[in-house]
Design an enzyme around this catalytic site. Sequence first.
Site, mmCIF file in Angstrom:
data_model
loop_
_atom_site.group_PDB
_atom_site.id
_atom_site.type_symbol
_atom_site.label_atom_id
_atom_site.label_comp_id
_atom_site.label_asym_id
_atom_site.label_seq_id
_atom_site.Cartn_x
_atom_site.Cartn_y
_atom_site.Cartn_z
ATOM 1 N N TYR A 156 0.841 -1.113 -0.055
ATOM 2 C CA TYR A 156 0.136 -0.163 0.028
ATOM 3 C C TYR A 156 0.668 1.238 0.031
ATOM 4 C CZ TYR A 156 -3.791 3.276 1.719
ATOM 5 O OH TYR A 156 -4.723 4.177 1.815
ATOM 6 N N LYS A 160 1.152 4.265 -2.741
ATOM 7 C CA LYS A 160 0.740 5.596 -2.617
ATOM 8 C C LYS A 160 2.024 6.559 -2.672
ATOM 9 C CE LYS A 160 -3.456 4.831 -1.300
ATOM 10 N NZ LYS A 160 -4.684 5.476 -2.298
HETATM 11 P P1 NAP Z 1 -13.282 2.825 1.096
HETATM 12 O O1 NAP Z 1 -14.308 3.280 2.102
HETATM 13 O O2 NAP Z 1 -13.014 1.547 0.986
HETATM 14 O O3 NAP Z 1 -14.018 3.306 -0.270
HETATM 15 C C1 NAP Z 1 -13.209 2.932 -1.308
HETATM 16 C C2 NAP Z 1 -14.024 2.875 -2.640
HETATM 17 O O4 NAP Z 1 -13.302 2.505 -3.753
HETATM 18 C C3 NAP Z 1 -15.099 1.931 -2.360
HETATM 19 O O5 NAP Z 1 -16.286 2.164 -2.619
HETATM 20 C C4 NAP Z 1 -14.675 0.578 -3.232
HETATM 21 O O6 NAP Z 1 -15.687 -0.288 -3.655
HETATM 22 C C5 NAP Z 1 -14.101 1.586 -4.317
HETATM 23 N N1 NAP Z 1 -13.155 0.619 -5.065
HETATM 24 C C6 NAP Z 1 -12.243 -0.261 -4.796
HETATM 25 N N2 NAP Z 1 -11.541 -1.020 -6.049
HETATM 26 C C7 NAP Z 1 -12.094 -0.116 -6.838
HETATM 27 C C8 NAP Z 1 -11.905 -0.056 -8.371
HETATM 28 N N3 NAP Z 1 -10.824 -1.046 -8.851
HETATM 29 N N4 NAP Z 1 -12.292 0.707 -9.226
HETATM 30 C C9 NAP Z 1 -13.493 1.589 -8.755
HETATM 31 N N5 NAP Z 1 -13.646 1.948 -7.443
HETATM 32 C C10 NAP Z 1 -13.192 0.748 -6.625
HETATM 33 O O7 NAP Z 1 -11.980 3.667 1.113
HETATM 34 P P2 NAP Z 1 -11.765 5.152 1.845
HETATM 35 O O8 NAP Z 1 -11.194 5.087 3.205
HETATM 36 O O9 NAP Z 1 -12.920 5.857 1.773
HETATM 37 O O10 NAP Z 1 -10.555 5.495 0.796
HETATM 38 C C11 NAP Z 1 -10.652 6.385 -0.205
HETATM 39 C C12 NAP Z 1 -9.089 6.903 -0.883
HETATM 40 O O11 NAP Z 1 -8.457 7.409 0.340
HETATM 41 C C13 NAP Z 1 -8.437 5.226 -0.907
HETATM 42 O O12 NAP Z 1 -7.510 5.662 -2.093
HETATM 43 C C14 NAP Z 1 -7.405 5.187 0.344
HETATM 44 O O13 NAP Z 1 -6.447 4.593 -0.147
HETATM 45 C C15 NAP Z 1 -7.228 6.698 0.459
HETATM 46 N N6 NAP Z 1 -6.807 6.960 2.071
HETATM 47 C C16 NAP Z 1 -7.798 6.341 3.090
HETATM 48 C C17 NAP Z 1 -7.318 6.528 4.154
HETATM 49 C C18 NAP Z 1 -8.301 6.322 5.500
HETATM 50 O O14 NAP Z 1 -7.945 6.445 6.512
HETATM 51 N N7 NAP Z 1 -9.387 5.990 5.182
HETATM 52 C C19 NAP Z 1 -6.322 7.134 4.569
HETATM 53 C C20 NAP Z 1 -5.196 7.508 3.546
HETATM 54 C C21 NAP Z 1 -5.570 7.319 2.398
HETATM 55 P P3 NAP Z 1 -16.097 -1.648 -2.933
HETATM 56 O O15 NAP Z 1 -16.312 -1.084 -1.591
HETATM 57 O O16 NAP Z 1 -17.440 -1.919 -3.716
HETATM 58 O O17 NAP Z 1 -14.899 -2.349 -2.921
#
Ligand code: NAP
Length: 248
Positions: A156, A160
Amino acid sequence: MKLLENKTALVTGAARGIGRSIVLAYAAQGADIAFTDLKVDDDAESLLEELKAMGVKAKAYASDASSFEGSEKLVEEVLNDFGKVDILVNNAGITRDQLLMRMSEQDWDLVIKVNLKSVFNMTKAIQRSMLRQRSGSIINMSSVVGVSGNAGQSNYSASKAGLIGFTKSIAQELGSRSIRCNAIAPGFIETAMTSKLAEDVREEWIKNIPLRRAGKPEDVANVAVFLASDLSSYVTGQVIQVCGGMNT
Ligand code: NAP
């Protein structure tokens, strides 16, 4: 005047979590919204209803951002439906955490494909239309662990960190055409992705955050509004950390 009036945004992986908050914040600022997720499920349908009630044009697309052909087809469809894309948010992402000792080749490949190759796919697909209109804002969702690394997240973190190199390169390639490209590096944000963490791990993270709380998806969405809008018209190639001061 709202900040994103007359603009169209395309946001990947937006049915839930941070992407959903970004889409709602953009719509509140007057943007028309095209958003994707792997499936147009109940979450995506309810988001679509919410967006339409806000009075903006909105459409949900089932699309896998890690597919090159799928991304090309998606962008073609969105351009047909909306006429243009001013803002691209590469938000879709996954985790497959494991110490390197136990990490499989599949978990390495999948995380790189979904988190990093997807950004190449989508940016490449959109660039021609942005070059033609001589404007655009591309926002890539990195992470604090892409800046500083994290044990148990080598796949991961690498994806990133790679995305930060990509962001800076594209900012340099496309800047002369007024196309900006920036990254947001969220810290510990409350979404489905972090809800899997054990309570003691969660408490340990929060203890090390100067603002002493986990972030909300809205905290990230507010920075995404800034980077999408003309308020950031002289900002490109940057990584903005939204982490409560964790990475300071
Ligand atoms: P999340 O709640 O898991 O949401 C991610 C969304 O992306 C989900 O709806 C998922 O669909 C969708 N997805 C996964 N694979 C995909 C693909 N190949 N094509 C299109 N859509 C896809 O995650 P989040 O926490 O909101 O994270 C959003 C972004 O922020 C990510 O890039 C993550 O790495 C980044 N981020 C998050 C955090 C944190 O603390 N939450 C911190 C740093 C960075 P499904 O649910 O159907 O799989």
